[in-house]
Design a protein around this motif. Sequence first.
Motif, short mmCIF file in Angstrom:
data_model
loop_
_atom_site.label_atom_id
_atom_site.label_comp_id
_atom_site.label_asym_id
_atom_site.label_seq_id
_atom_site.Cartn_x
_atom_site.Cartn_y
_atom_site.Cartn_z
N ASP A 255 41.37 -1.39 -4.17
CA ASP A 255 41.69 -0.55 -5.34
C ASP A 255 42.65 -1.07 -6.36
O ASP A 255 43.00 -2.19 -6.13
N GLU A 256 42.78 -0.06 -7.36
CA GLU A 256 43.80 -0.46 -8.48
C GLU A 256 45.17 -0.82 -7.98
O GLU A 256 45.83 -1.48 -8.58
N ALA A 257 45.59 -0.28 -6.75
CA ALA A 257 46.95 -0.63 -6.40
C ALA A 257 47.01 -1.72 -5.42
O ALA A 257 48.02 -2.16 -5.08
N GLY A 258 45.89 -2.28 -5.49
CA GLY A 258 45.86 -3.64 -4.49
C GLY A 258 45.49 -3.37 -3.21
O GLY A 258 45.67 -4.61 -2.20
N ARG A 259 45.50 -2.38 -2.88
CA ARG A 259 45.10 -1.87 -1.32
C ARG A 259 43.67 -2.32 -0.87
O ARG A 259 42.83 -1.99 -1.90
N THR A 260 43.57 -2.70 0.35
CA THR A 260 42.12 -3.02 0.99
C THR A 260 41.35 -1.74 1.00
O THR A 260 41.78 -0.89 1.59
N ILE A 261 40.17 -1.41 0.36
CA ILE A 261 39.41 -0.40 0.73
C ILE A 261 38.36 -0.79 1.87
O ILE A 261 37.65 -1.92 1.87
N ALA A 262 38.16 -0.19 2.77
CA ALA A 262 37.58 -0.33 3.98
C ALA A 262 36.90 0.71 4.68
O ALA A 262 37.33 1.96 4.77
N GLN A 263 35.69 0.53 5.62
CA GLN A 263 35.23 1.41 6.46
C GLN A 263 35.79 1.46 7.85
O GLN A 263 35.73 0.20 8.27
N CYS A 264 36.36 2.33 8.44
CA CYS A 264 37.27 2.24 9.73
C CYS A 264 36.73 2.96 10.65
O CYS A 264 36.07 4.13 10.47
N ALA A 265 36.76 2.46 11.85
CA ALA A 265 36.26 3.17 13.07
C ALA A 265 37.42 3.06 14.50
O ALA A 265 38.19 2.16 14.27
N ALA A 266 37.46 3.93 15.21
CA ALA A 266 38.40 3.94 16.32
C ALA A 266 37.48 4.79 17.56
O ALA A 266 37.24 5.71 17.27
N GLY A 267 37.56 4.06 18.58
CA GLY A 267 36.95 4.69 19.90
C GLY A 267 35.53 4.84 19.62
O GLY A 267 34.99 5.83 20.25
N GLY A 268 34.98 4.09 18.60
CA GLY A 268 33.57 4.25 18.35
C GLY A 268 33.06 5.26 17.49
O GLY A 268 31.86 5.32 17.34
N LEU A 269 34.06 5.96 16.65
CA LEU A 269 33.89 7.04 15.93
C LEU A 269 34.24 6.77 14.50
O LEU A 269 35.39 5.97 14.41
N ASP A 270 33.56 6.93 13.45
CA ASP A 270 33.96 6.62 12.01
C ASP A 270 34.91 7.55 11.67
O ASP A 270 34.75 8.92 11.74
N LEU A 271 36.10 7.13 11.08
CA LEU A 271 37.36 7.99 10.93
C LEU A 271 36.92 8.70 9.73
O LEU A 271 37.43 9.85 9.89
N ALA A 272 36.29 8.22 8.78
CA ALA A 272 36.18 9.17 7.36
C ALA A 272 35.31 10.33 7.76
O ALA A 272 35.52 11.38 7.46
N THR A 273 34.34 10.13 8.62
CA THR A 273 33.17 11.14 8.95
C THR A 273 34.11 12.41 9.89
O THR A 273 33.84 13.37 9.46
N GLN A 274 35.02 11.91 10.68
CA GLN A 274 35.54 12.67 11.66
C GLN A 274 36.66 13.62 10.74
O GLN A 274 36.70 14.72 11.06
N LEU A 275 37.43 12.99 9.76
CA LEU A 275 38.53 13.70 9.03
C LEU A 275 37.70 14.66 7.99
O LEU A 275 38.06 15.82 7.85
#
Length: 384
Positions: A255-275
């Motif tokens: 992103d514009e702030a220099g942060r990494t954009i990524a698809q993330c998962a924990a415990g076999g679950l997609d974090l974005a979907t759960q949130l």
Amino acid sequence: MFGWRRRSEGFEWREYVRTTVLVRRADRQRRAEDIRAAAVAKVKNAADAGVGAGRAGVSAARSQLSRLLSVTGEVLLDLAVAAYAELSRWRKFLWSVAKDTFGSLFRPVREALRVPIDAARDKAKIIPDMARAFPIKAHHLISAALAIGLIYAGGPMLRSADGVGVVGADLATGTLPSQQVTVSTEISGQATAISGDVIRIDGTTVRIEGIEAPASQQPCYRANGRKWNCAAAARTALNKMVRGRSVTCTRTGQDEAGRTIAQCAAGGLDLATQLVRKGHVFAAGSYFSSLSGEETAARNAKAGIWQGEALRPQAWRDQAWEAAKQQSPDGCPIKGVIRASSKIYTLPWSDAYATAKVRPERGERWFCTENEAKAAGFSPSDRS
């Protein structure tokens, strides 16, 4: 009597204290990363200089080659015109011989073919002029070929100039190493939530793709109209999802702030979907998002932010900007302040905006745009 001691609904004090400590630790790590980023910028500048020299060399070679091909093309065209003129004279000679010899025999055929032959002759005469007037020249084709070659050959150089894949650079001198190693697209390890959509894994700040968390100062309202801290609740929910688990993120961009954009998962679950499904965050892009179905389900269930009135972060920032403009000098709401000899600016939705005081006698001032603040030597606040 002791109603003021009641805890805010949905607020966990232990989690708040723990998260605050983690956020401060993350701030210190981010400052260290800023120092590293400045050093990497030196590396990038050195690489840019090398790429510029390479481009200049290619441009000079292309200019010389184009000039040579242009001259060669003109010579060949002149030779073609001369050959055509010579053939035309021979044609006239042979035609006169054939006419004298077989004139009476082929007179009817000659009369029948005279019109198309004359038309063809007239068109043939303008071929050299058409060739000269044609807009696409040989040097145009050569320039296009060289440009395509530069894109394919220079692509890896430009990617290296952005600092991607450069490992072991000398940060003190800004020199590049003799070998380059491609950075893995996958990040994994223990994670800490910085906000509802940002985590930190092994020193890398990652923004989770496809979602938008409420801004830190953004208020949310329950069905009964009571205000609650939805940003803190989203951060707490994300912390619970990643706590004690190995988090794996696949890089998709920056992103514009220099942060990494990524698809993330924990415990076999997609974090974005759960949130999004539990109503902690918004789906980025609303109806055009791949998570729009999850957001619709959360809204229908009145889960999390959807239990009452909630604005999307950008809409809330727009409102905060307009409100700050009404109360700032000349309608310029950005505060430029000096702290410990550092010039920083804060935006109307920043955590520190309300407490920041602009003191003109110390060189502090108001700005209308971020570009104006940066041009005056001010940097964004860590909390903006």
